[in-house]
Design a protein around this motif. Sequence first.
Motif, PDB file in Angstrom:
ATOM      1  N   CYS A  27       0.852  -1.193   0.000  1.00 17.06           N
ATOM      2  CA  CYS A  27       0.000   0.000   0.000  1.00 17.06           C
ATOM      3  C   CYS A  27       0.894   1.250   0.000  1.00 17.06           C
ATOM      4  O   CYS A  27       1.500   1.587   1.022  1.00 17.06           O
ATOM      5  N   SER A  30       0.416   3.715   2.815  1.00 19.67           N
ATOM      6  CA  SER A  30       0.995   3.305   4.082  1.00 19.67           C
ATOM      7  C   SER A  30       2.507   3.628   4.103  1.00 19.67           C
ATOM      8  O   SER A  30       3.065   4.043   5.112  1.00 19.67           O
ATOM      9  N   PRO A 252      -3.898   4.977  -2.009  1.00 18.27           N
ATOM     10  CA  PRO A 252      -4.283   3.951  -1.029  1.00 18.27           C
ATOM     11  C   PRO A 252      -4.685   2.650  -1.718  1.00 18.27           C
ATOM     12  O   PRO A 252      -5.286   2.679  -2.786  1.00 18.27           O
ATOM     13  N   VAL A 253      -4.341   1.532  -1.121  1.00 12.48           N
ATOM     14  CA  VAL A 253      -4.822   0.222  -1.596  1.00 12.48           C
ATOM     15  C   VAL A 253      -5.658  -0.342  -0.456  1.00 12.48           C
ATOM     16  O   VAL A 253      -5.106  -0.814   0.549  1.00 12.48           O
ATOM     17  N   ARG A 254      -6.973  -0.234  -0.596  1.00 12.44           N
ATOM     18  CA  ARG A 254      -7.832  -0.688   0.504  1.00 12.44           C
ATOM     19  C   ARG A 254      -8.139  -2.162   0.321  1.00 12.44           C
ATOM     20  O   ARG A 254      -8.763  -2.567  -0.664  1.00 12.44           O
ATOM     21  N   CYS A 258      -5.932  -3.218   5.601  1.00 16.53           N
ATOM     22  CA  CYS A 258      -6.415  -2.022   6.317  1.00 16.53           C
ATOM     23  C   CYS A 258      -6.818  -2.366   7.753  1.00 16.53           C
ATOM     24  O   CYS A 258      -6.692  -1.547   8.656  1.00 16.53           O
ATOM     25  N   CYS A 261      -3.880  -2.052   9.925  1.00 13.79           N
ATOM     26  CA  CYS A 261      -2.938  -0.993   9.510  1.00 13.79           C
ATOM     27  C   CYS A 261      -2.633  -0.043  10.668  1.00 13.79           C
ATOM     28  O   CYS A 261      -3.543   0.438  11.350  1.00 13.79           O
ATOM     29  N   CYS A 267      -5.039   7.680   7.841  1.00  8.52           N
ATOM     30  CA  CYS A 267      -5.355   7.446   6.423  1.00  8.52           C
ATOM     31  C   CYS A 267      -6.768   7.925   6.112  1.00  8.52           C
ATOM     32  O   CYS A 267      -6.996   8.641   5.142  1.00  8.52           O
TER      33      CYS A 267
HETATM   34  S1  SF4 Z   1      -5.694   2.013   6.025  1.00 13.48           S
HETATM   35 FE1  SF4 Z   1      -3.505   1.595   5.744  1.00 13.48          FE
HETATM   36  S2  SF4 Z   1      -3.410  -0.167   4.347  1.00 13.48           S
HETATM   37 FE2  SF4 Z   1      -5.476   0.732   4.181  1.00 13.48          FE
HETATM   38  S3  SF4 Z   1      -5.333   2.198   2.483  1.00 13.48           S
HETATM   39 FE3  SF4 Z   1      -4.925   3.339   4.363  1.00 13.48          FE
HETATM   40  S4  SF4 Z   1      -2.695   3.332   4.596  1.00 13.48           S
HETATM   41 FE4  SF4 Z   1      -3.250   1.706   3.095  1.00 13.48          FE
END
Ligand code: SF4
Length: 270
Positions: A27, A30, A252-254, A258, A261, A267
Amino acid sequence: MSAAATLALVRAEPHVSFSAVSTYLKCPRSYEMRYVRRAPAETRPGSLVFGSAVHEALATFYDALREGKAAPGPEAMGDAFRASWARQLAGDVPVLFDEKDTAASVEDAGVRLLACFCAQAPPPHAVVDVEAPFAIEIADPDTGEVLPERLVGVFDAVVRDPDGRHRILEHKTGARRWTEDRLAYDLQLTAYSLAAPVMGLGDAAVVVQLLLKTKAPALERYEVARTERDRQDLRRVLVGVLTAVRAGAFYPVRDWHCRGCAFAGACVAG
Ligand code: SF4
């Protein structure tokens, strides 16, 4: 110079760690939180803290052998684990456990895993180094350009066989055996194979020692091989990630990551 001092010296220069690259691949947002904004972690995953305490105990095992002492037994290893575990739980950042786990149940699992390690790990012929830092230059395989950052990391332990060949030991904990695909494509292991000759270890074998958190704990050992093409692919990944970081590509890669995280609150808040 101690390993910690060497690592501090290496990290004073432009560098990227494998764990930073791995964070970006999972991500990019992150990565931004941790390495660019330096946002404080809101939580720490219990699995990470557990792995770190197991690593610390295993380091004491290989350190004793390197110093020519007897291998620590299950009791000493359990004590080393408990001390690290307690120290880490006492930190300011709350530790997130899986639903079925508690601090006490995880501690118990760690002690049993280390007893299993003492019973099943083959004694090495000679221990050369423990928690050994490395730093290697990154060259773009397509243009030959050498990047300003070096790739840095730490070998858990380096041992030597009677024929003089080195083995790099990588310690992992997990609930499942590694699949053939994971063994074939794990980039961290490729990074070790890239670093080995540069660090004077020749064509060292890379060996994963996986402590399985199954009902009956077990130690699995896998020796992995890497080709020059694997190493070229890794160089391309490193160049690609560093290029994206320079361009500020922090999307972001949800997904399921997550949930645990460390930056979930920041975020969502943007
Ligand atoms: S919660 Fe964390 S893992 Fe998910 S999109 Fe946000 S930074 Fe990335």
